[in-house]
Scaffold this motif. Sequence first.
Motif, PDB file in Angstrom:
ATOM      1  N   GLN A  22       0.858  -1.290   0.161  1.00  0.00           N
ATOM      2  CA  GLN A  22      -0.074  -0.071  -0.135  1.00  0.00           C
ATOM      3  C   GLN A  22       0.989   1.483  -0.082  1.00  0.00           C
ATOM      4  O   GLN A  22       0.491   2.252   0.004  1.00  0.00           O
ATOM      5  CB  GLN A  22      -0.919  -0.113   1.213  1.00  0.00           C
ATOM      6  CG  GLN A  22      -2.012  -1.138   1.265  1.00  0.00           C
ATOM      7  CD  GLN A  22      -2.599  -1.457   0.067  1.00  0.00           C
ATOM      8  OE1 GLN A  22      -3.181  -0.825  -0.546  1.00  0.00           O
ATOM      9  NE2 GLN A  22      -2.586  -2.809  -0.306  1.00  0.00           N
ATOM     10  N   THR A  23       1.978   1.198  -0.258  1.00  0.00           N
ATOM     11  CA  THR A  23       2.955   2.178  -0.085  1.00  0.00           C
ATOM     12  C   THR A  23       3.038   3.073  -1.371  1.00  0.00           C
ATOM     13  O   THR A  23       2.483   2.460  -2.277  1.00  0.00           O
ATOM     14  CB  THR A  23       4.395   1.782   0.157  1.00  0.00           C
ATOM     15  OG1 THR A  23       5.080   0.900  -0.792  1.00  0.00           O
ATOM     16  CG2 THR A  23       4.591   1.210   1.653  1.00  0.00           C
ATOM     17  N   GLU A  24       3.374   4.153  -1.477  1.00  0.00           N
ATOM     18  CA  GLU A  24       3.312   5.141  -2.695  1.00  0.00           C
ATOM     19  C   GLU A  24       4.319   4.534  -3.512  1.00  0.00           C
ATOM     20  O   GLU A  24       4.226   4.383  -4.733  1.00  0.00           O
ATOM     21  CB  GLU A  24       3.547   6.656  -2.436  1.00  0.00           C
ATOM     22  CG  GLU A  24       2.371   7.164  -1.777  1.00  0.00           C
ATOM     23  CD  GLU A  24       1.118   7.053  -2.473  1.00  0.00           C
ATOM     24  OE1 GLU A  24       1.096   7.093  -3.811  1.00  0.00           O
ATOM     25  OE2 GLU A  24       0.010   6.771  -2.005  1.00  0.00           O
ATOM     26  N   SER A  25       5.358   4.099  -3.090  1.00  0.00           N
ATOM     27  CA  SER A  25       6.561   3.692  -3.811  1.00  0.00           C
ATOM     28  C   SER A  25       6.069   2.298  -4.575  1.00  0.00           C
ATOM     29  O   SER A  25       6.342   2.324  -5.975  1.00  0.00           O
ATOM     30  CB  SER A  25       7.820   3.277  -2.880  1.00  0.00           C
ATOM     31  OG  SER A  25       8.709   2.338  -3.735  1.00  0.00           O
ATOM     32  N   TRP A  26       5.394   1.411  -3.831  1.00  0.00           N
ATOM     33  CA  TRP A  26       4.980   0.284  -4.498  1.00  0.00           C
ATOM     34  C   TRP A  26       3.891   0.525  -5.704  1.00  0.00           C
ATOM     35  O   TRP A  26       3.818  -0.022  -6.894  1.00  0.00           O
ATOM     36  CB  TRP A  26       4.385  -0.512  -3.518  1.00  0.00           C
ATOM     37  CG  TRP A  26       4.059  -1.991  -4.195  1.00  0.00           C
ATOM     38  CD1 TRP A  26       2.568  -2.379  -4.473  1.00  0.00           C
ATOM     39  CD2 TRP A  26       4.789  -2.944  -4.638  1.00  0.00           C
ATOM     40  NE1 TRP A  26       2.692  -3.443  -4.848  1.00  0.00           N
ATOM     41  CE2 TRP A  26       3.884  -4.157  -5.279  1.00  0.00           C
ATOM     42  CE3 TRP A  26       6.210  -3.170  -4.848  1.00  0.00           C
ATOM     43  CZ2 TRP A  26       4.415  -5.098  -5.758  1.00  0.00           C
ATOM     44  CZ3 TRP A  26       6.671  -4.279  -5.569  1.00  0.00           C
ATOM     45  CH2 TRP A  26       5.641  -5.456  -5.847  1.00  0.00           C
ATOM     46  N   LYS A  27       2.991   1.369  -5.256  1.00  0.00           N
ATOM     47  CA  LYS A  27       1.669   1.813  -6.106  1.00  0.00           C
ATOM     48  C   LYS A  27       2.600   2.555  -7.476  1.00  0.00           C
ATOM     49  O   LYS A  27       2.131   2.112  -8.436  1.00  0.00           O
ATOM     50  CB  LYS A  27       0.907   2.689  -5.438  1.00  0.00           C
ATOM     51  CG  LYS A  27       0.046   2.083  -4.515  1.00  0.00           C
ATOM     52  CD  LYS A  27      -0.816   2.898  -3.669  1.00  0.00           C
ATOM     53  CE  LYS A  27      -1.741   2.400  -2.656  1.00  0.00           C
ATOM     54  NZ  LYS A  27      -2.713   3.439  -2.331  1.00  0.00           N
ATOM     55  N   GLU A  28       3.710   3.242  -7.204  1.00  0.00           N
ATOM     56  CA  GLU A  28       4.294   3.982  -8.404  1.00  0.00           C
ATOM     57  C   GLU A  28       5.039   2.786  -9.162  1.00  0.00           C
ATOM     58  O   GLU A  28       4.974   2.852 -10.600  1.00  0.00           O
ATOM     59  CB  GLU A  28       5.117   4.723  -7.992  1.00  0.00           C
ATOM     60  CG  GLU A  28       6.099   5.728  -9.042  1.00  0.00           C
ATOM     61  CD  GLU A  28       4.916   6.537  -9.709  1.00  0.00           C
ATOM     62  OE1 GLU A  28       5.466   6.909 -10.874  1.00  0.00           O
ATOM     63  OE2 GLU A  28       4.142   7.018  -9.378  1.00  0.00           O
ATOM     64  N   ARG A  29       5.662   1.743  -8.688  1.00  0.00           N
ATOM     65  CA  ARG A  29       6.355   0.885  -9.501  1.00  0.00           C
ATOM     66  C   ARG A  29       5.391  -0.138 -10.294  1.00  0.00           C
ATOM     67  O   ARG A  29       5.784  -1.008 -11.204  1.00  0.00           O
ATOM     68  CB  ARG A  29       7.184   0.158  -8.650  1.00  0.00           C
ATOM     69  CG  ARG A  29       8.202   0.937  -8.102  1.00  0.00           C
ATOM     70  CD  ARG A  29       9.085   0.034  -7.117  1.00  0.00           C
ATOM     71  NE  ARG A  29       9.756  -1.095  -7.823  1.00  0.00           N
ATOM     72  CZ  ARG A  29      10.873  -1.695  -7.340  1.00  0.00           C
ATOM     73  NH1 ARG A  29      11.475  -1.488  -6.159  1.00  0.00           N
ATOM     74  NH2 ARG A  29      11.338  -2.699  -8.064  1.00  0.00           N
ATOM     75  N   THR A  30       4.158  -0.056  -9.526  1.00  0.00           N
ATOM     76  CA  THR A  30       3.146  -1.389 -10.309  1.00  0.00           C
ATOM     77  C   THR A  30       2.022  -0.651 -11.257  1.00  0.00           C
ATOM     78  O   THR A  30       1.252  -1.014 -11.755  1.00  0.00           O
ATOM     79  CB  THR A  30       2.493  -2.121  -9.270  1.00  0.00           C
ATOM     80  OG1 THR A  30       1.946  -1.178  -8.390  1.00  0.00           O
ATOM     81  CG2 THR A  30       3.460  -3.025  -8.346  1.00  0.00           C
ATOM     82  N   LYS A  31       2.277   0.812 -11.404  1.00  0.00           N
ATOM     83  CA  LYS A  31       1.561   1.538 -12.583  1.00  0.00           C
ATOM     84  C   LYS A  31       1.862   0.892 -14.044  1.00  0.00           C
ATOM     85  O   LYS A  31       2.949   0.372 -14.350  1.00  0.00           O
ATOM     86  CB  LYS A  31       1.651   2.809 -12.593  1.00  0.00           C
ATOM     87  CG  LYS A  31       0.898   3.779 -11.528  1.00  0.00           C
ATOM     88  CD  LYS A  31       1.116   5.027 -11.392  1.00  0.00           C
ATOM     89  CE  LYS A  31       2.300   5.823 -12.202  1.00  0.00           C
ATOM     90  NZ  LYS A  31       2.333   7.066 -12.108  1.00  0.00           N
TER      91      LYS A  31
END
Length: 68
Positions: A13-22
Motif C-alpha cells: 500500500q506504499t506510494e513507492s509500490w503503487k508507483e512501481r506497479t502502474k
Amino acid sequence: MIKKDSALISELQTESWKERTKLPIGMDENGELFFDDSKIKSESFKKIEIDIAKKIIHVNKKPWWKFW
C-alpha cells in the motif's frame, strides 16, 4: 473469514509500490526498468558439439574434474 474481507498487506500500500506497479509495470516514465540486473551472474556461451556417429552431445568438452 473470507479472503476479500482480510486486511490489506501494508507493504503493498506504499506510494513507492503503487508507483512501481502502474502501467507499464516495472518501468518508470522514461522507460527505465526498476529491476536492477547488474547483480545477475552472466554465463559465458557454451560450446556444443554433436557427434552424429556416436549419437552424443558434448557441452564445452571439458573433463568434469577440471574447474579452470
